[in-house]
Design an enzyme around this catalytic site. Structure first.
Site, mmCIF file in Angstrom:
data_model
loop_
_atom_site.group_PDB
_atom_site.id
_atom_site.type_symbol
_atom_site.label_atom_id
_atom_site.label_comp_id
_atom_site.label_asym_id
_atom_site.label_seq_id
_atom_site.Cartn_x
_atom_site.Cartn_y
_atom_site.Cartn_z
ATOM 1 N N ALA A 49 0.867 -1.189 0.000
ATOM 2 C CA ALA A 49 0.000 0.000 0.000
ATOM 3 C C ALA A 49 0.894 1.227 0.000
ATOM 4 C CB ALA A 49 -0.915 0.014 1.222
ATOM 5 N N GLU A 50 0.598 2.186 -0.881
ATOM 6 C CA GLU A 50 1.494 3.341 -0.997
ATOM 7 C C GLU A 50 1.497 4.219 0.243
ATOM 8 O OE1 GLU A 50 -2.055 4.597 -3.735
ATOM 9 O OE2 GLU A 50 -1.084 2.744 -3.144
#
Length: 231
Positions: A49-50
């Protein structure tokens, strides 16, 4: 145009075929997150997940007594779990992974795609948007395969795959594959030779695809493989 009825599960089954063991994968907000529910048996990937988590697990199973930890969220602000061995880190480290070419596969949604691999997915002018998120970095990352998952047409029936996007672009010549509820296109984003129809949904014909696509495309040798429509 015939209605195949397969919908989003069909799209996600197609997206899950992209997974290969050992991949580091980023799944975009919304529909793409469902692809993790269809990881083929024997395939092991790492979901990133960024916002700063590697090793994303499934959603918390509250019914079985699992407690949802609000500190664990994905980029869409949904509560998730972390698998054993997961790592949390800063957003700057996360984007260093992305920009450094360490994410093998990005699957994200789209508002429009062009025949040459342009993607528009972050804003509709005049509508409220919280921000562009990490999409521009993800589609521009070196050595990353970009797969777009979306409905083939808008709610009003207008095509979402066209010669040129009319909405502001997220990326120019970045898309490798488009998976819709009707078909799968490969996109030659490097050579610029356009789209090739490689899979088709059960009950859908090539003429149906042409009627709902606003650009020319090539067709792979027949018989075209059918998209997975198991329930």
């Amino acid at each position: 145009v015939k209605n195949s009825g397969g919908g989003r599960p069909r799209i996600m089954r197609g997206a899950a075929k992209e997974f290969k063991t050992g991949m580091y994968v980023n799944l975009g907000i919304g529909m793409p997150t469902m692809a993790s529910n269809y990881i083929p048996p024997g395939i092991s990937i790492e979901l990133q997940a960024e916002n700063g988590l590697m090793g994303i697990g499934p959603y918390p199973d509250v019914e079985s007594g699992q407690i949802a930890d609000p500190d664990y969220i994905n980029a869409g602000k949904e509560t998730i779990t972390a698998l054993p061995g997961a790592s949390a880190f800063s957003s700057s480290d996360s984007f260093s992974m992305i920009r450094g070419g360490h994410i093998h596969l990005t699957i994200l949604g789209g508002l429009q795609c062009s025949a040459t691999g342009d993607l528009a997915n972050w804003i509709i002018p005049g509508k409220l948007v919280k921000g562009m998120g990490g999409a521009m970095d993800l589609v521009g990352a070196p050595n990353s395969r970009v797969v777009v998952t979306m409905d083939h047409t808008s709610k009003d029936g207008s095509p979402k795959i066209m010669n040129q996007c009319s909405l502001p672009l997220t990326g120019h010549k970045v898309v490798d594959r488009i998976i819709t509820d009707k078909c799968v296109f490969d996109c030659d984003k490097v050579g610029g030779t356009g789209l090739t129809l490689i899979e088709i949904a059960p009950g859908i014909t090539v003429d149906d695809i042409r009627a709902s696509t606003a650009c020319d495309f090539k067709v792979a040798p027949e018989p075209l493989p059918l998209m997975d429509d198991d329930n």
